[in-house]
Scaffold this motif. Sequence first.
Motif, short mmCIF file in Angstrom:
data_model
loop_
_atom_site.label_atom_id
_atom_site.label_comp_id
_atom_site.label_asym_id
_atom_site.label_seq_id
_atom_site.Cartn_x
_atom_site.Cartn_y
_atom_site.Cartn_z
N VAL A 260 -0.52 -0.11 -8.75
CA VAL A 260 0.71 0.28 -8.07
C VAL A 260 0.56 1.75 -7.67
CG1 VAL A 260 3.22 0.49 -8.22
CG2 VAL A 260 2.04 -1.36 -9.45
N VAL A 261 0.54 1.98 -6.36
CA VAL A 261 0.19 3.30 -5.82
C VAL A 261 1.44 4.01 -5.31
CG1 VAL A 261 -1.24 4.56 -4.19
CG2 VAL A 261 -2.06 2.40 -5.15
N PRO B 46 -9.21 4.03 3.00
CA PRO B 46 -9.61 4.46 1.67
C PRO B 46 -8.73 5.63 1.22
CG PRO B 46 -11.52 4.24 3.12
CD PRO B 46 -10.30 4.19 3.98
N VAL B 47 -8.11 5.50 0.07
CA VAL B 47 -7.16 6.49 -0.42
C VAL B 47 -7.61 7.02 -1.78
CG1 VAL B 47 -4.77 6.89 -1.15
CG2 VAL B 47 -5.24 5.42 0.82
N LEU B 48 -7.71 8.34 -1.88
CA LEU B 48 -8.07 8.97 -3.15
C LEU B 48 -6.83 9.05 -4.03
CD1 LEU B 48 -10.40 10.42 -4.68
CD2 LEU B 48 -9.55 12.56 -3.72
N VAL B 49 -6.93 8.52 -5.25
CA VAL B 49 -5.80 8.46 -6.16
C VAL B 49 -6.23 8.91 -7.55
CG1 VAL B 49 -4.79 6.51 -4.90
CG2 VAL B 49 -6.30 6.07 -6.86
N ASP C 286 -5.16 -1.94 2.43
CA ASP C 286 -4.95 -2.66 3.69
C ASP C 286 -3.63 -2.23 4.32
OD1 ASP C 286 -7.31 -4.13 3.46
OD2 ASP C 286 -6.34 -5.64 2.20
N ALA C 287 -3.61 -2.14 5.64
CA ALA C 287 -2.48 -1.56 6.36
C ALA C 287 -1.22 -2.41 6.27
CB ALA C 287 -2.85 -1.34 7.82
N ASP C 288 -1.35 -3.71 5.99
CA ASP C 288 -0.17 -4.59 6.00
C ASP C 288 0.49 -4.72 4.63
OD1 ASP C 288 -2.12 -6.03 4.73
OD2 ASP C 288 -1.93 -7.84 5.97
N LEU C 289 0.05 -3.95 3.65
CA LEU C 289 0.65 -4.04 2.33
C LEU C 289 2.05 -3.41 2.33
CD1 LEU C 289 -2.35 -3.14 -0.02
CD2 LEU C 289 -1.38 -5.40 0.45
N PRO C 290 3.04 -4.09 1.73
CA PRO C 290 4.39 -3.52 1.65
C PRO C 290 4.38 -2.16 0.94
CG PRO C 290 4.40 -5.84 1.01
CD PRO C 290 2.96 -5.44 1.13
N GLY C 291 5.14 -1.23 1.51
CA GLY C 291 5.22 0.10 0.94
C GLY C 291 4.26 1.10 1.54
N PHE C 292 3.31 0.62 2.36
CA PHE C 292 2.37 1.50 3.06
C PHE C 292 2.96 1.83 4.43
CE2 PHE C 292 -1.09 2.29 6.02
CZ PHE C 292 -1.90 3.17 5.34
N THR C 293 3.31 3.10 4.64
CA THR C 293 4.02 3.48 5.86
C THR C 293 3.43 4.75 6.45
OG1 THR C 293 6.06 2.61 4.90
CG2 THR C 293 6.27 3.96 6.88
N VAL C 294 3.11 4.70 7.74
CA VAL C 294 2.76 5.91 8.48
C VAL C 294 4.07 6.48 8.99
CG1 VAL C 294 1.47 6.88 10.41
CG2 VAL C 294 0.52 4.96 9.11
N THR C 295 4.50 7.60 8.41
CA THR C 295 5.86 8.07 8.66
C THR C 295 5.99 8.90 9.93
OG1 THR C 295 5.43 9.98 7.23
CG2 THR C 295 6.45 8.06 6.21
N VAL D 202 3.00 0.66 -3.58
CA VAL D 202 2.07 -0.23 -2.87
C VAL D 202 1.20 -0.94 -3.91
CG1 VAL D 202 0.23 -0.39 -1.15
CG2 VAL D 202 2.05 1.32 -0.90
N ARG D 203 1.21 -2.26 -3.88
CA ARG D 203 0.43 -3.05 -4.83
C ARG D 203 -0.93 -3.40 -4.20
NH1 ARG D 203 3.06 -4.76 -9.24
NH2 ARG D 203 1.59 -6.49 -9.56
N VAL D 204 -1.96 -2.75 -4.71
CA VAL D 204 -3.31 -2.92 -4.18
C VAL D 204 -4.11 -3.77 -5.17
CG1 VAL D 204 -5.40 -1.74 -3.43
CG2 VAL D 204 -3.16 -0.67 -3.07
N PRO D 205 -4.70 -4.86 -4.70
CA PRO D 205 -5.50 -5.70 -5.61
C PRO D 205 -6.61 -4.90 -6.29
CG PRO D 205 -5.10 -6.85 -3.55
CD PRO D 205 -4.62 -5.44 -3.35
N VAL D 206 -6.88 -5.23 -7.53
CA VAL D 206 -7.89 -4.51 -8.30
C VAL D 206 -9.26 -4.59 -7.64
CG1 VAL D 206 -9.16 -4.55 -10.50
CG2 VAL D 206 -6.67 -4.71 -10.49
#
Length: 385
Positions: A148-149, A166-169, A188-197, A218-222
């Motif tokens: 959860v990002v 690719p996101v550094l976390v 992935d760009a279509d994941l809920p909660g990922f927004t280019v504001t 944003v829920r990113v698969p492991v």
Amino acid sequence: MDFTLTEEQREFQQLLRSFVNREIIPVAREWEQTGRYPTEIVRGMADMGLFGITVPESYGGLDLDPVSFALVFEEISRGWMGVAGILGSHSLACRMIAMHGTEEQKQSYLPGLATGERRTGIGLTEPDAGTDLQGIRTTARRDGDHYVVNGTKMWITNARYADPLPVLVKTDPTAVPAHRGMSILLVDADLPGFTVTRDIPKLGYKGTESCEVLLDDVRVPVDRLLGGVEGTGLKQALSALEWGRVNIAARSVGIAQRAHEEALGYAGQRKAFGKHIADFQAVQIKLATIATQVQAARLMAYWSADAVRRGRADAQTGMAKIFCSEVALEAAIEAMKIHGGYGYSTEFEVERLYRDAILMSIGEGTNDILRTVVAKALVRGEVTI
């Protein structure tokens, strides 16, 4: 020592130059001023296979050597540096996936990225963390088969087209030192909660967007953890940034080369006191200085690229990025002076070159920070001069 390009590299350079002269230079000034996205140019670069320059051939890419990689950014930046930025972040992310991704990740993403069907970038910078990447605040909390990002990324090139990004976390925000708790997730760009504001307004570097990106639960698969192992994200990012400094050095050479061309052309046409200004010694000195600095920067860029081919080259790429970026700005300023009042006009190319050149000393690590990187490498004896 051989300072010449191979026959294959020269042919590739000519192919790139023809494309730039035909497809980019005639439209760059108008499209940059009107804010028009260079869709046709992007399509042309895809047709040439340029989105695959850092993708292995086994996944459909060109897998260019570092010097040929530099040629791409030099030639395209000679036409329009902002367009080179579209390829820049994409190519570095592709290399990062190719170097560090799992086989499933490579198979899933690289073929589409190589053709330009997919695009990507790199989500590193944040509102409070730029050069100091260990200061990022974006977190990824493990929850079953997902992370959860939450966080915000800034100045992200290609953000509106990146899929994946690719996101550094920080997968372990309590780790000491901080880099041991940092990872990269392929979001992935279509994941809920990922927004280019929003797109961030800029002085230069037009043609590609630089955006703020919000990640809200944003829920990113492991299985999208780059390489499948936590705690290696900063190392993975820095391996890409080494090529990134070659990219910036080469872009700087392209800007400086174009400044030289514009200054030389104008000096041969403009007349004052009954003769071309190219006949005045003061102008001749400026022209000679620009030309000398451009050639020195070009050799520095190729030298650093060749050092990357031979292994780790933080110091060499840092030196090249510092020198070439400062040459680009100096060349743009001197070209403006040769143009006189017209150099300040948006009807001439040199004012755009000036605006684009300024970014080169900031991007991929500020020059002052890179000077400390070079100095530390010298002290450790990792490079000798």
